[in-house]
Design an enzyme around this catalytic site. Structure first.
Site, PDB file in Angstrom:
ATOM      1  N   ARG A  31       0.864  -1.196   0.000  1.00  0.00           N
ATOM      2  CA  ARG A  31       0.000   0.000   0.000  1.00  0.00           C
ATOM      3  C   ARG A  31       0.891   1.233   0.000  1.00  0.00           C
ATOM      4  NH1 ARG A  31      -2.377   2.929   4.496  1.00  0.00           N
ATOM      5  NH2 ARG A  31      -4.313   3.955   3.876  1.00  0.00           N
ATOM      6  N   SER A 100     -12.752  -2.806   0.465  1.00  0.00           N
ATOM      7  CA  SER A 100     -13.020  -2.170   1.760  1.00  0.00           C
ATOM      8  C   SER A 100     -14.518  -1.968   1.922  1.00  0.00           C
ATOM      9  CB  SER A 100     -12.363  -0.791   1.834  1.00  0.00           C
ATOM     10  OG  SER A 100     -10.992  -0.903   1.664  1.00  0.00           O
ATOM     11  N   LYS A 129      -4.684   7.507   6.497  1.00  0.00           N
ATOM     12  CA  LYS A 129      -5.736   7.886   5.544  1.00  0.00           C
ATOM     13  C   LYS A 129      -6.641   8.935   6.179  1.00  0.00           C
ATOM     14  CE  LYS A 129      -9.425   5.979   2.662  1.00  0.00           C
ATOM     15  NZ  LYS A 129      -8.951   6.213   1.325  1.00  0.00           N
TER      16      LYS A 129
HETATM   17  C1  LIG Z   1      -7.357  -5.125   3.947  1.00  0.00           C
HETATM   18  C2  LIG Z   1      -7.647  -3.678   3.718  1.00  0.00           C
HETATM   19  N1  LIG Z   1      -8.781  -3.167   4.176  1.00  0.00           N
HETATM   20  C3  LIG Z   1      -9.055  -1.862   3.995  1.00  0.00           C
HETATM   21  C4  LIG Z   1      -8.171  -1.051   3.315  1.00  0.00           C
HETATM   22  C5  LIG Z   1      -8.469   0.417   3.066  1.00  0.00           C
HETATM   23  O1  LIG Z   1      -8.700   0.632   1.712  1.00  0.00           O
HETATM   24  P1  LIG Z   1      -9.228   2.049   1.194  1.00  0.00           P
HETATM   25  O2  LIG Z   1     -10.454   2.402   1.950  1.00  0.00           O
HETATM   26  O3  LIG Z   1      -9.331   1.957  -0.274  1.00  0.00           O
HETATM   27  O4  LIG Z   1      -8.086   3.044   1.585  1.00  0.00           O
HETATM   28  P2  LIG Z   1      -6.591   3.048   1.045  1.00  0.00           P
HETATM   29  O5  LIG Z   1      -5.901   1.836   1.564  1.00  0.00           O
HETATM   30  O6  LIG Z   1      -6.634   3.046  -0.449  1.00  0.00           O
HETATM   31  O7  LIG Z   1      -6.004   4.304   1.597  1.00  0.00           O
HETATM   32  C6  LIG Z   1      -6.998  -1.627   2.836  1.00  0.00           C
HETATM   33  N2  LIG Z   1      -6.099  -0.904   2.163  1.00  0.00           N
HETATM   34  N3  LIG Z   1      -6.756  -2.950   3.042  1.00  0.00           N
HETATM   35  C1  LIG Z   2      -7.223   3.045   5.377  1.00  0.00           C
HETATM   36  C2  LIG Z   2      -7.481   1.789   6.005  1.00  0.00           C
HETATM   37  N1  LIG Z   2      -8.702   1.515   6.489  1.00  0.00           N
HETATM   38  C3  LIG Z   2      -8.755   0.337   6.999  1.00  0.00           C
HETATM   39  S1  LIG Z   2      -7.268  -0.467   6.841  1.00  0.00           S
HETATM   40  C4  LIG Z   2      -6.569   0.762   6.096  1.00  0.00           C
HETATM   41  C5  LIG Z   2      -5.229   0.666   5.567  1.00  0.00           C
HETATM   42  C6  LIG Z   2      -4.109   0.896   6.484  1.00  0.00           C
HETATM   43  O1  LIG Z   2      -4.349   0.836   7.838  1.00  0.00           O
HETATM   44  P1  LIG Z   2      -3.138   1.114   8.833  1.00  0.00           P
HETATM   45  O2  LIG Z   2      -2.808   2.564   8.719  1.00  0.00           O
HETATM   46  O3  LIG Z   2      -3.677   0.702  10.124  1.00  0.00           O
HETATM   47  O4  LIG Z   2      -2.010   0.243   8.391  1.00  0.00           O
END
Ligand SMILES: Cc1ncc(COP(=O)(O)OP(=O)(O)O)c(N)n1
Ligand SMILES: Cc1ncsc1CCOP(=O)(O)O
Length: 160
Positions: A31, A100, A129
């Protein structure tokens, strides 16, 4: 996994992937929120090499182009990202697609669209985020027990 965050902690993204796998992770998500496309692809290829050695799947957050370019095992998409049914068309039947979800409606749509898992959260705050509201553990149970399918839950990070 995020290169920028790991750099702050003084380790490379590949070291972080190795550590996660040594710690029994069974799937890794790359990510990268701030990386340029070339750097993202390079990181994805490096992480994938390690993941393949250990038989651990690697999914790429948001970026289907990166996943296709390095033949990653799948993608994770948010509610405002590429719809899962389009991702499925682009990636084919074998790849992993995560979505998500914060509500039962999100979850039901994700399954209809061909998702393999849903990410239900976040449950604790994170500063990785903005504008991402936290859902209660109770709400998470409502989403996940209703749909009775594979889901993940997020703990949240709060790095300074
Ligand atoms: C396993 C997992 N769950 C939730 C997220 C969050 O995704 P999203 O809401 O698209 O936010 P970003 O990760 O794109 O900032 C995730 N990445 N992984
Ligand atoms: C944005 C978001 N929402 C649920 S998981 C995720 C990705 C990263 O979460 P973290 O900052 O806890 O690693």
């Amino acid at each position: 996994m995020d290169s920028g965050m790991n750099k702050k902690w003084g380790r490379s993204i590949t070291d972080a992937v190795k550590a996660a796998i040594e710690g029994s992770a069974t799937i890794i998500q790359l990510r990268e929120k701030d990386a340029d496309t070339g750097d993202f692809l390079e990181a994805a290829r490096a992480c994938l090499k390690i993941c393949r050695l250990h038989g651990v799947p690697l999914v790429v957050n948001d970026r289907i182009d990166i996943a296709l370019a390095c033949d990653a095992d799948g993608v994770h998409e948010g509610q405002s990202d590429m719809p899962a049914h389009v991702a499925r068309t682009l990636l084919g039947p074998e790849k992993i697609i995560g979505v998500s979800c914060k509500t039962q409606q999100h979850a039901q749509q994700a399954w209809r669209d061909g998702a393999n898992y849903i990410g239900c959260g976040r449950v604790y705050p994170t500063n990785t985020k903005a504008n991402n509201f936290t859902i209660a553990l109770f709400d998470r149970e409502c989403v996940t027990t209703e749909t009775k399918r594979l889901h993940t839950v997020q703990t949240g990070r709060n790095e300074q």
